[in-house]
Design an enzyme around this catalytic site. Structure first.
Site, PDB file in Angstrom:
ATOM      1  N   LYS A   1      34.724  -1.851  -3.682  1.00  0.00           N
ATOM      2  CA  LYS A   1      34.873  -0.971  -4.843  1.00  0.00           C
ATOM      3  C   LYS A   1      34.897   0.496  -4.387  1.00  0.00           C
ATOM      4  CE  LYS A   1      32.589  -4.266  -7.973  1.00  0.00           C
ATOM      5  NZ  LYS A   1      31.538  -4.410  -9.020  1.00  0.00           N
TER       6      LYS A   1
ATOM      7  N   TYR B   1      39.421  -7.666 -15.109  1.00  0.00           N
ATOM      8  CA  TYR B   1      38.131  -7.738 -15.809  1.00  0.00           C
ATOM      9  C   TYR B   1      38.259  -8.248 -17.239  1.00  0.00           C
ATOM     10  CZ  TYR B   1      35.599  -5.425 -11.994  1.00  0.00           C
ATOM     11  OH  TYR B   1      35.004  -5.123 -10.787  1.00  0.00           O
TER      12      TYR B   1
ATOM     13  N   PHE C   1      29.283  -2.470 -20.677  1.00  0.00           N
ATOM     14  CA  PHE C   1      29.628  -1.842 -19.406  1.00  0.00           C
ATOM     15  C   PHE C   1      31.122  -1.928 -19.095  1.00  0.00           C
ATOM     16  CE2 PHE C   1      28.295  -6.217 -18.399  1.00  0.00           C
ATOM     17  CZ  PHE C   1      29.368  -6.685 -17.640  1.00  0.00           C
TER      18      PHE C   1
ATOM     19  N   ARG D   1      29.703 -14.754  -1.896  1.00  0.00           N
ATOM     20  CA  ARG D   1      28.799 -14.306  -2.976  1.00  0.00           C
ATOM     21  C   ARG D   1      27.353 -14.252  -2.507  1.00  0.00           C
ATOM     22  NH1 ARG D   1      30.837 -13.739  -7.969  1.00  0.00           N
ATOM     23  NH2 ARG D   1      28.935 -14.451  -9.005  1.00  0.00           N
TER      24      ARG D   1
ATOM     25  N   THR E   1      23.949  -9.068  -8.501  1.00  0.00           N
ATOM     26  CA  THR E   1      24.715  -7.962  -9.096  1.00  0.00           C
ATOM     27  C   THR E   1      24.001  -6.609  -9.011  1.00  0.00           C
ATOM     28  OG1 THR E   1      25.591  -9.582 -10.654  1.00  0.00           O
ATOM     29  CG2 THR E   1      25.971  -7.273 -11.177  1.00  0.00           C
TER      30      THR E   1
ATOM     31  N   ARG F   1      24.956  -5.811  -0.836  1.00  0.00           N
ATOM     32  CA  ARG F   1      24.439  -4.954  -1.917  1.00  0.00           C
ATOM     33  C   ARG F   1      22.991  -4.537  -1.652  1.00  0.00           C
ATOM     34  NH1 ARG F   1      27.086  -8.731  -6.651  1.00  0.00           N
ATOM     35  NH2 ARG F   1      29.085  -7.625  -6.871  1.00  0.00           N
TER      36      ARG F   1
ATOM     37  N   ASN G   1      28.029  -1.398  -7.126  1.00  0.00           N
ATOM     38  CA  ASN G   1      27.453  -2.402  -6.227  1.00  0.00           C
ATOM     39  C   ASN G   1      28.416  -2.831  -5.114  1.00  0.00           C
ATOM     40  OD1 ASN G   1      29.205  -3.836  -7.800  1.00  0.00           O
ATOM     41  ND2 ASN G   1      27.671  -5.156  -8.728  1.00  0.00           N
TER      42      ASN G   1
ATOM     43  N   HIS H   1      33.196  -6.854  -4.899  1.00  0.00           N
ATOM     44  CA  HIS H   1      33.458  -7.943  -5.850  1.00  0.00           C
ATOM     45  C   HIS H   1      33.914  -9.153  -5.051  1.00  0.00           C
ATOM     46  CE1 HIS H   1      35.213 -10.304  -9.089  1.00  0.00           C
ATOM     47  NE2 HIS H   1      36.220 -10.508  -8.259  1.00  0.00           N
TER      48      HIS H   1
ATOM     49  N   GLU I   1      42.784 -14.089  -9.483  1.00  0.00           N
ATOM     50  CA  GLU I   1      42.595 -12.722  -8.990  1.00  0.00           C
ATOM     51  C   GLU I   1      43.524 -12.404  -7.811  1.00  0.00           C
ATOM     52  OE1 GLU I   1      38.395 -12.553  -8.211  1.00  0.00           O
ATOM     53  OE2 GLU I   1      37.889 -12.630 -10.347  1.00  0.00           O
TER      54      GLU I   1
HETATM   55  P1  ATP Z   1      30.005 -12.341 -11.410  1.00  0.00           P
HETATM   56  O1  ATP Z   1      31.447 -12.090 -11.721  1.00  0.00           O
HETATM   57  O2  ATP Z   1      29.819 -13.642 -10.767  1.00  0.00           O
HETATM   58  O3  ATP Z   1      29.067 -12.213 -12.568  1.00  0.00           O
HETATM   59  P2  ATP Z   1      29.263  -9.725 -10.366  1.00  0.00           P
HETATM   60  O4  ATP Z   1      27.985  -9.603  -9.625  1.00  0.00           O
HETATM   61  O5  ATP Z   1      30.394  -8.920  -9.822  1.00  0.00           O
HETATM   62  O6  ATP Z   1      29.583 -11.214 -10.342  1.00  0.00           O
HETATM   63  P3  ATP Z   1      29.798  -9.394 -13.243  1.00  0.00           P
HETATM   64  O7  ATP Z   1      28.846  -9.936 -14.226  1.00  0.00           O
HETATM   65  O8  ATP Z   1      31.099 -10.095 -13.044  1.00  0.00           O
HETATM   66  O9  ATP Z   1      28.999  -9.250 -11.853  1.00  0.00           O
HETATM   67  O10 ATP Z   1      30.086  -7.893 -13.649  1.00  0.00           O
HETATM   68  C1  ATP Z   1      31.156  -7.208 -13.104  1.00  0.00           C
HETATM   69  C2  ATP Z   1      30.670  -5.856 -12.655  1.00  0.00           C
HETATM   70  O11 ATP Z   1      30.263  -5.090 -13.787  1.00  0.00           O
HETATM   71  C3  ATP Z   1      29.427  -5.882 -11.759  1.00  0.00           C
HETATM   72  O12 ATP Z   1      29.724  -6.127 -10.420  1.00  0.00           O
HETATM   73  C4  ATP Z   1      28.866  -4.490 -11.988  1.00  0.00           C
HETATM   74  O13 ATP Z   1      29.598  -3.506 -11.260  1.00  0.00           O
HETATM   75  C5  ATP Z   1      29.137  -4.281 -13.471  1.00  0.00           C
HETATM   76  N1  ATP Z   1      28.020  -4.731 -14.306  1.00  0.00           N
HETATM   77  C6  ATP Z   1      27.691  -6.004 -14.601  1.00  0.00           C
HETATM   78  N2  ATP Z   1      26.631  -6.075 -15.399  1.00  0.00           N
HETATM   79  C7  ATP Z   1      26.262  -4.793 -15.652  1.00  0.00           C
HETATM   80  C8  ATP Z   1      25.245  -4.170 -16.443  1.00  0.00           C
HETATM   81  N3  ATP Z   1      24.377  -4.904 -17.152  1.00  0.00           N
HETATM   82  N4  ATP Z   1      25.169  -2.823 -16.451  1.00  0.00           N
HETATM   83  C9  ATP Z   1      26.039  -2.087 -15.749  1.00  0.00           C
HETATM   84  N5  ATP Z   1      27.040  -2.604 -14.995  1.00  0.00           N
HETATM   85  C10 ATP Z   1      27.160  -3.924 -14.939  1.00  0.00           C
END
Ligand code: ATP
Length: 137
Positions: free
Chosen positions: A9, A49, A57, A85, A91, A102, A116, A119, A130
């Site tokens: 990112k 996304y 968010f 992962r 996350t 991370r 973070n 991805h 993707e």
């Molecule tokens: P996964 O897709 O498996 O959940 P991920 O760790 O990338 O993995 P996501 O839930 O997909 O998390 O969320 C996408 C991105 O959005 C995260 O990587 C983070 O940058 C952001 N994000 C997710 N949850 C939050 C939150 N509660 N507050 C702020 N940013 C968030």
């Protein structure tokens, strides 16, 4: 062979961590199949996304991903989706385990979106989806 989409990112690219992050993935044993630096468009990020549309968010996330270049990579190997992962960590970078990408390189910067660093696709179906989005060519 299994493939996954990895994104470094804008925070990871801006902090000059691309090489360190790619190095960790290679050191674990996965093979780099494709690599490029991308100035992502809003359209591309909205596709990527789409599952997060409507979440609080979502807009900060898209803005963050538009804030600078991203490195997109395809890595290959048995169980690479799960393996990456695990290597990335959870996350929230504040509490991601030390030893993960991370956990070692990230923290909370007090912003609306969790910056973070990386991805990774979360399933075979999302990896295929993707990879099509980021590597149309
Ligand atoms: P996964 O897709 O498996 O959940 P991920 O760790 O990338 O993995 P996501 O839930 O997909 O998390 O969320 C996408 C991105 O959005 C995260 O990587 C983070 O940058 C952001 N994000 C997710 N949850 C939050 C939150 N509660 N507050 C702020 N940013 C968030």
């Amino acid at each position: 062979i299994e493939r996954t989409l990895v994104l470094i990112k804008p925070d990871g690219v801006a902090r000059n961590l691309s090489g360190a992050i790619l190095g960790r993935i290679e050191a674990k044993g996965y093979t780099l199949a494709e690599l490029k630096k991308v100035d992502a468009s809003r359209e591309l990020l909205e596709q990527h996304y789409e599952e997060h549309v409507g979440k609080p968010f979502y807009e900060p996330l898209v803005e963050f991903m538009l804030s600078g270049p991203v490195v997109a990579a395809i890595f290959e190997g048995h169980r690479v989706i799960e393996g990456f992962r695990s290597l990335a960590g959870t996350t929230d970078p504040t509490t991601a385990a030390p030893g993960t990408i991370r956990g070692d390189f990230g923290r909370d910067w007090g912003l609306k979106v969790q910056q973070n660093l990386v991805h990774g696709s979360d399933s075979v179906d999302s990896a295929e989806r993707e990879i099509k989005i980021w590597f149309q060519d």
